[in-house]
Design a protein around this motif. Structure first.
Motif, short mmCIF file in Angstrom:
data_model
loop_
_atom_site.label_atom_id
_atom_site.label_comp_id
_atom_site.label_asym_id
_atom_site.label_seq_id
_atom_site.Cartn_x
_atom_site.Cartn_y
_atom_site.Cartn_z
N VAL A 197 0.72 -1.14 0.03
CA VAL A 197 0.12 -0.17 0.11
C VAL A 197 0.90 1.12 0.03
CG1 VAL A 197 -1.71 1.34 1.27
CG2 VAL A 197 -1.80 -1.12 1.14
N LYS A 198 0.65 2.20 -0.82
CA LYS A 198 0.85 3.67 -0.87
C LYS A 198 2.14 3.79 -1.90
CE LYS A 198 0.04 5.35 3.82
NZ LYS A 198 0.59 5.94 5.22
N GLN A 199 2.33 2.43 -2.76
CA GLN A 199 3.50 2.68 -3.75
C GLN A 199 2.78 3.48 -4.86
OE1 GLN A 199 4.20 -1.69 -4.64
NE2 GLN A 199 5.80 -1.49 -3.10
N LYS A 200 3.78 4.17 -5.68
CA LYS A 200 3.28 4.83 -6.76
C LYS A 200 3.10 3.90 -7.89
CE LYS A 200 2.84 8.51 -4.27
NZ LYS A 200 1.51 9.38 -3.87
N ALA A 201 2.04 4.58 -8.97
CA ALA A 201 2.00 3.76 -10.06
C ALA A 201 1.74 4.76 -11.27
CB ALA A 201 0.88 2.87 -9.91
N VAL A 202 1.65 4.27 -12.69
CA VAL A 202 1.36 5.30 -13.61
C VAL A 202 0.56 4.26 -14.39
CG1 VAL A 202 2.30 6.07 -15.84
CG2 VAL A 202 3.62 6.31 -13.83
N VAL A 203 -0.65 5.09 -14.74
CA VAL A 203 -1.91 4.38 -15.46
C VAL A 203 -1.90 4.92 -17.00
CG1 VAL A 203 -4.22 3.75 -15.37
CG2 VAL A 203 -3.02 3.82 -13.42
N THR A 204 -2.11 3.92 -17.94
CA THR A 204 -2.35 4.72 -19.37
C THR A 204 -3.85 3.84 -19.68
OG1 THR A 204 -1.16 2.81 -20.23
CG2 THR A 204 -0.01 4.87 -19.90
N LEU A 205 -4.54 4.91 -20.62
CA LEU A 205 -5.97 4.30 -20.92
C LEU A 205 -5.99 4.11 -22.40
CD1 LEU A 205 -7.96 6.78 -18.70
CD2 LEU A 205 -7.24 4.27 -18.18
N ALA A 206 -6.73 3.10 -22.83
CA ALA A 206 -6.51 2.80 -24.44
C ALA A 206 -7.27 4.03 -25.00
CB ALA A 206 -7.49 1.54 -24.54
N ASP A 207 -8.28 4.72 -24.49
CA ASP A 207 -8.90 5.86 -25.42
C ASP A 207 -8.08 7.34 -25.36
OD1 ASP A 207 -9.61 6.12 -22.67
OD2 ASP A 207 -11.56 6.84 -23.11
N ARG A 208 -6.88 7.18 -24.42
CA ARG A 208 -6.26 8.45 -24.38
C ARG A 208 -4.77 8.16 -24.61
NH1 ARG A 208 -9.73 11.40 -19.42
NH2 ARG A 208 -11.72 10.51 -20.24
N PRO A 209 -4.40 7.95 -25.78
CA PRO A 209 -3.08 7.43 -25.93
C PRO A 209 -1.96 8.66 -25.93
CG PRO A 209 -4.16 7.76 -28.23
CD PRO A 209 -5.14 7.97 -26.95
N GLY A 210 -0.87 8.23 -25.40
CA GLY A 210 0.09 9.23 -25.02
C GLY A 210 0.05 9.93 -23.66
N LYS A 211 -0.81 9.66 -22.99
CA LYS A 211 -1.22 10.31 -21.71
C LYS A 211 -1.01 9.34 -20.53
CE LYS A 211 -4.44 13.97 -23.10
NZ LYS A 211 -5.77 14.46 -22.97
N GLU A 212 -0.25 9.91 -19.71
CA GLU A 212 -0.05 8.77 -18.19
C GLU A 212 -0.74 9.56 -17.20
OE1 GLU A 212 4.20 8.26 -17.96
OE2 GLU A 212 3.94 6.54 -19.28
N PHE A 213 -1.51 8.80 -16.23
CA PHE A 213 -2.03 9.29 -15.19
C PHE A 213 -1.35 8.88 -13.73
CE2 PHE A 213 -5.02 9.11 -18.61
CZ PHE A 213 -5.31 10.57 -18.72
N LYS A 214 -1.11 9.56 -12.77
CA LYS A 214 -0.41 9.09 -11.70
C LYS A 214 -1.53 8.50 -10.76
CE LYS A 214 3.26 12.31 -11.68
NZ LYS A 214 4.08 13.23 -10.92
N ALA A 215 -0.98 7.23 -10.24
CA ALA A 215 -1.97 6.72 -9.20
C ALA A 215 -1.28 6.14 -7.92
CB ALA A 215 -2.77 5.47 -9.84
N THR A 216 -1.94 5.64 -6.88
CA THR A 216 -1.36 5.12 -5.86
C THR A 216 -2.17 3.66 -5.33
OG1 THR A 216 -1.11 7.22 -4.93
CG2 THR A 216 -0.85 5.55 -3.45
N VAL A 217 -1.24 2.75 -4.84
CA VAL A 217 -1.97 1.52 -4.52
C VAL A 217 -2.47 1.97 -3.12
CG1 VAL A 217 -1.38 -0.84 -3.91
CG2 VAL A 217 0.03 -0.13 -5.71
#
Length: 438
Positions: free
Chosen positions: A318-338
């Motif tokens: 828990v609290k580890q950082k992550a990067v999420v990419t979405l199929a309908d938004r190519p080239g964009k990365e969204f930050k997330a947290t476990v």
């Protein structure tokens, strides 16, 4: 003929050249090297997941009935407090009216019981209660009767000189020779005319003829006599009508509250803002109380549900950082947290996988429920450490490995092994040249 001669000549030339270069050796290319530097070393695990709402609400009617109206359908975006559906509430409204009437009757009965108790208490209380009882029994004459006898002061006995004599020639310390105080004459007592036996008793109890006691008890309510011990007479041994009326009011209040809740539950309103996921009925449908009729999702607070194989799950926390990419938004990365790692895995018959929930640090707008997402979770990270490309380290065993430096294999101590770089704890210095891959 000319063409044939040309072909033969070309073959002869090729054979001569081949023979002359048969013993020549190909010059090897120089191995690519890289300098040892300082920087960041990270390790990541990756998988795919789906976007899901952080919370969903299963909404139902509190009463059974016929659906009267449905204001939404699947996919409708709603606001908090918006009316979504209704059932026929005629019976529920009548139940509220009946419960209110029952409560009014119970409150009236309680008021009447209190009034009756107050009236009964006033009627059974003696007028002389709380006054000087003895004086009330001696107000029949203005002056004492001439036949009343008075008590004369009793003369005290004068001790004789020998009354307390001892063997000592002098009187003892008891000083019994002093004269005693004389008793003051008691006032004459008169009897009230027409009240036979009306003398004031000196005991604590009431006399049979209505005499007032001097023992300080409270007033009686039966036969004009006074009960002993200060208890009030005239009370029955049955149930308390006030208590019964209060219990009736409490029960009626509870019934009314339940009826009002049922009436309110005949209408489904949105408890949160979100999007309707499903509607399980239509106008005219018969529904039961407690059965899910509308499912509402909070699409303004979305999260990612993902599964990781057990080989990677032991490094997740828990609290580890992550990067999420979405199929309908190519080239964009969204930050997330476990935010959650399942403690127990599930098996599909070939592999055990562990569920992980990640929350967007800043949730994107207009996300689709159930859309796919690629996830990379950073499970380890170090900054400004000595590092080399991971492909330059071989024969890794525990915390040791081998690098090729100046044509010689060198033993090194390694730290964090990342996806692109490996930390070198000892064995190399910044600026050393090592072979990138061998």
């Amino acid at each position: 003929m000319v063409a044939a001669a040309a072909v033969v000549l070309a073959l002869i030339v090729y054979g001569v050249v081949r023979a002359m270069t048969a013993d020549a050796k190909e010059t090897p290319k120089a191995a690519a090297t890289v300098a040892v530097d300082r920087g960041e070393v990270t390790t990541e695990v990756a998988t795919t997941g789906t976007v899901q709402p952080a919370q969903t609400r299963s909404l139902s009617f509190a009463v059974s009935g016929t659906v009267e109206s449905v204001s939404v359908r699947a996919g409708t975006t709603v606001t908090a407090g918006q009316v979504l559906a209704k059932v026929d509430d005629t019976d529920a409204a009548e139940a509220v009216s009946d419960a209110q009437e029952a409560l009014d009757d119970a409150e009236d009965a309680l008021t009447e019981a209190r009034a009756n108790a107050s009236a009964t208490s006033s009627a059974t209380t003696s007028p002389a209660c709380g006054s000087n009882v003895a004086a009330a029994y001696v107000t029949g004459t203005a002056t004492p009767a001439p036949t009343a006898t008075t008590t004369s002061p009793a003369p005290t006995a004068t001790p004789t000189p020998t009354a307390t004599r001892t063997a000592s020639p002098k009187p003892t310390a008891t000083r019994s020779t002093a004269p005693a105080k004389t008793t003051a004459p008691a006032p004459a007592k008169t009897t009230s005319p027409g009240r036979p036996g009306g003398g004031v008793p000196t005991g604590g109890g009431a006399s049979a003829g209505g005499g007032a006691p001097t023992g300080g008890t409270t007033c009686g309510t039966s036969g004009g006599g006074q009960q002993s011990g200060g208890q009030q007479g005239g009370q029955g041994s049955g149930s308390d009508p006030i208590l019964s009326a209060q219990q009736r009011v409490t029960q009626a209040t509870t019934t009314l509250e339940n009826a009002e809740d049922a009436l309110e539950g005949a209408t489904i309103t949105a408890p949160i803002a979100g999007r309707v996921i499903s509607v399980s009925g239509k106008v005219g449908s018969q529904v039961g109380s407690g059965s899910t009729f509308i499912t509402l999702a909070d699409v303004y607070d979305m999260q990612i549900d993902a599964d990781f194989p057990e080989a990677d799950a032991d490094r997740l926390a828990v609290k580890q950082k992550a990067v999420v990419t979405l199929a309908d938004r190519p080239g964009k990365e969204f930050k997330a947290t476990v935010v959650q790692v399942d403690p127990v895995g599930t098996s599909d018959g070939t592999m055990v996988r562990y569920g992980v929930v990640l929350a967007f640090d800043t949730s994107p707008e207009d996300l689709l429920v159930g859309q796919s997402a690629s996830v990379r979770v950073t499970t380890g990270s170090k900054t400004q450490v000595l590092r080399v490309p991971s492909t330059a380290v071989h024969d890794v065993s525990g915390s040791s490995g081998t690098v090729l430096k100046g044509g010689t294999q060198e033993k090194v101590t390694i730290g964090l092994v990342g996806d692109q770089y490996t930390e070198i704890s000892s064995g190399l210095s910044e600026g050393d040249q090592v072979v990138r891959s061998w």
